[in-house]
Design a protein around this motif. Structure first.
Motif, PDB file in Angstrom:
ATOM      1  N   MET A 195       0.070   2.218   3.414  1.00 27.16           N
ATOM      2  CA  MET A 195      -0.883   2.192   4.521  1.00 27.16           C
ATOM      3  C   MET A 195      -1.777   3.426   4.468  1.00 27.16           C
ATOM      4  O   MET A 195      -1.331   4.525   4.161  1.00 27.16           O
ATOM      5  N   THR A 196      -3.066   3.241   4.757  1.00 26.62           N
ATOM      6  CA  THR A 196      -3.989   4.354   4.823  1.00 26.62           C
ATOM      7  C   THR A 196      -3.557   5.311   5.937  1.00 26.62           C
ATOM      8  O   THR A 196      -3.178   4.884   7.018  1.00 26.62           O
TER       9      THR A 196
ATOM     10  N   LEU B 180      -4.766   1.070   9.181  1.00 28.56           N
ATOM     11  CA  LEU B 180      -4.494   0.039   8.186  1.00 28.56           C
ATOM     12  C   LEU B 180      -5.797  -0.650   7.813  1.00 28.56           C
ATOM     13  O   LEU B 180      -6.552  -1.092   8.685  1.00 28.56           O
TER      14      LEU B 180
ATOM     15  N   ARG C 293     -12.029   3.328  -3.022  1.00 27.96           N
ATOM     16  CA  ARG C 293     -11.021   2.890  -2.055  1.00 27.96           C
ATOM     17  C   ARG C 293     -10.704   1.415  -2.250  1.00 27.96           C
ATOM     18  O   ARG C 293     -11.600   0.602  -2.437  1.00 27.96           O
ATOM     19  N   GLU C 294      -9.400   1.115  -2.198  1.00 30.67           N
ATOM     20  CA  GLU C 294      -8.945  -0.267  -2.178  1.00 30.67           C
ATOM     21  C   GLU C 294      -8.305  -0.533  -0.816  1.00 30.67           C
ATOM     22  O   GLU C 294      -7.843   0.395  -0.146  1.00 30.67           O
ATOM     23  N   PRO C 295      -8.248  -1.793  -0.405  1.00 30.91           N
ATOM     24  CA  PRO C 295      -7.557  -2.111   0.844  1.00 30.91           C
ATOM     25  C   PRO C 295      -6.062  -1.807   0.751  1.00 30.91           C
ATOM     26  O   PRO C 295      -5.493  -1.745  -0.343  1.00 30.91           O
ATOM     27  N   ASP C 296      -5.431  -1.627   1.898  1.00 29.46           N
ATOM     28  CA  ASP C 296      -3.979  -1.500   1.929  1.00 29.46           C
ATOM     29  C   ASP C 296      -3.328  -2.858   1.728  1.00 29.46           C
ATOM     30  O   ASP C 296      -2.248  -2.961   1.143  1.00 29.46           O
ATOM     31  N   LEU C 297      -3.983  -3.894   2.221  1.00 34.71           N
ATOM     32  CA  LEU C 297      -3.448  -5.254   2.156  1.00 34.71           C
ATOM     33  C   LEU C 297      -4.607  -6.237   2.052  1.00 34.71           C
ATOM     34  O   LEU C 297      -5.594  -6.108   2.778  1.00 34.71           O
TER      35      LEU C 297
ATOM     36  N   ARG D  59      -0.871  -5.413  -3.467  1.00 37.38           N
ATOM     37  CA  ARG D  59      -1.559  -5.513  -2.177  1.00 37.38           C
ATOM     38  C   ARG D  59      -2.001  -6.923  -1.809  1.00 37.38           C
ATOM     39  O   ARG D  59      -2.337  -7.189  -0.653  1.00 37.38           O
TER      40      ARG D  59
ATOM     41  N   ALA E 233       3.518  -5.798   7.347  1.00 41.09           N
ATOM     42  CA  ALA E 233       2.827  -4.593   6.855  1.00 41.09           C
ATOM     43  C   ALA E 233       2.771  -3.509   7.926  1.00 41.09           C
ATOM     44  O   ALA E 233       2.818  -2.315   7.629  1.00 41.09           O
TER      45      ALA E 233
END
Length: 207
Positions: A1-2, A6, A128-132, A182, A206
């Motif tokens: 998680m960021t 999130l 940056r990539e998403p957390d989910l 993810r 999540a």
């Protein structure tokens, strides 16, 4: 998680129902007391919304794939600076309808092998990539029929036809394998409430 929040994205072919699922999830989480920012790409900030009109309206051959990559990256950078990062820093849940994975597919795969260029620009400018990521998997013919049935003005990619939708579906499934840490796959060939229940279960795990 960021740290502090999130970052959740929805992906899928046109007409997969991901936009509806993003809205439904945002409403559900707000009902539970979460602070949620619902946004979209291209768009999500004033500058990015201006670019959205450039890339989603008009003739299918209006832009080359290379020009589209630059436009989408510019829109994403503005969106990231002005909407996504401030919300995450404030501890909010950010739900975004499409992000970089769509560019990897629609521009990186659709009209040539430009995935490497997409990833280079992403690494340089976005970082940056998403957390989910929830991938709503949908039969391409059904998805295209749904998308065309909206009869809106933003149909430039739908106008490329069924071949593109079939290629995009296969590409998204491959992407889900590539980023399996993810990505979560949900069957979109069902009623909205059934899909929403699966999406909610995934996101609550999540959180």
């Amino acid at each position: 998680m960021t740290a502090g929040g999130l970052f959740l994205t929805f992906e899928g072919i046109d007409g997969s129902g991901k936009s509806s699922q993003a809205r439904m999830l945002a409403g559900h989480l707000r009902g539970l007391g979460h602070d949620v920012v619902l946004t979209r790409e291209p768009g999500g900030s004033d500058g990015a919304e201006e670019i959205r009109r450039l890339v989603l309206e008009g003739d299918p051959d209006r832009w080359s794939a290379e020009t589209e990559i630059l436009l989408f990256t510019a829109a994403r950078r503005d969106h990231l600076e002005r909407t996504i990062e401030p919300a995450l820093a404030a501890g909010k849940i950010v739900i975004c309808d499409r992000f970089a994975d769509s560019t990897r597919m629609y521009q990186g795969l659709s009209r040539g092998d430009l995935r490497g260029l997409v990833d280079q620009l992403h690494k340089l400018m976005i970082k940056r990539e998403p957390d989910l990521t929830v991938l709503i998997d949908m039969d391409p013919e059904t998805g295209l029929s749904r998308a065309k049935g909206r009869q809106g003005t933003e149909e430039r990619f739908e106008d490329f036809g069924i071949h593109l939708q079939q290629k995009m579906r296969a590409g998204f499934l491959e992407l889900a394998d590539e980023f399996s840490d993810r990505f979560r796959l949900v069957d979109g060939n069902r009623d909205m409430d059934s899909v929403a229940r699966d999406v909610t279960d995934i996101v609550m795990q999540a959180l």
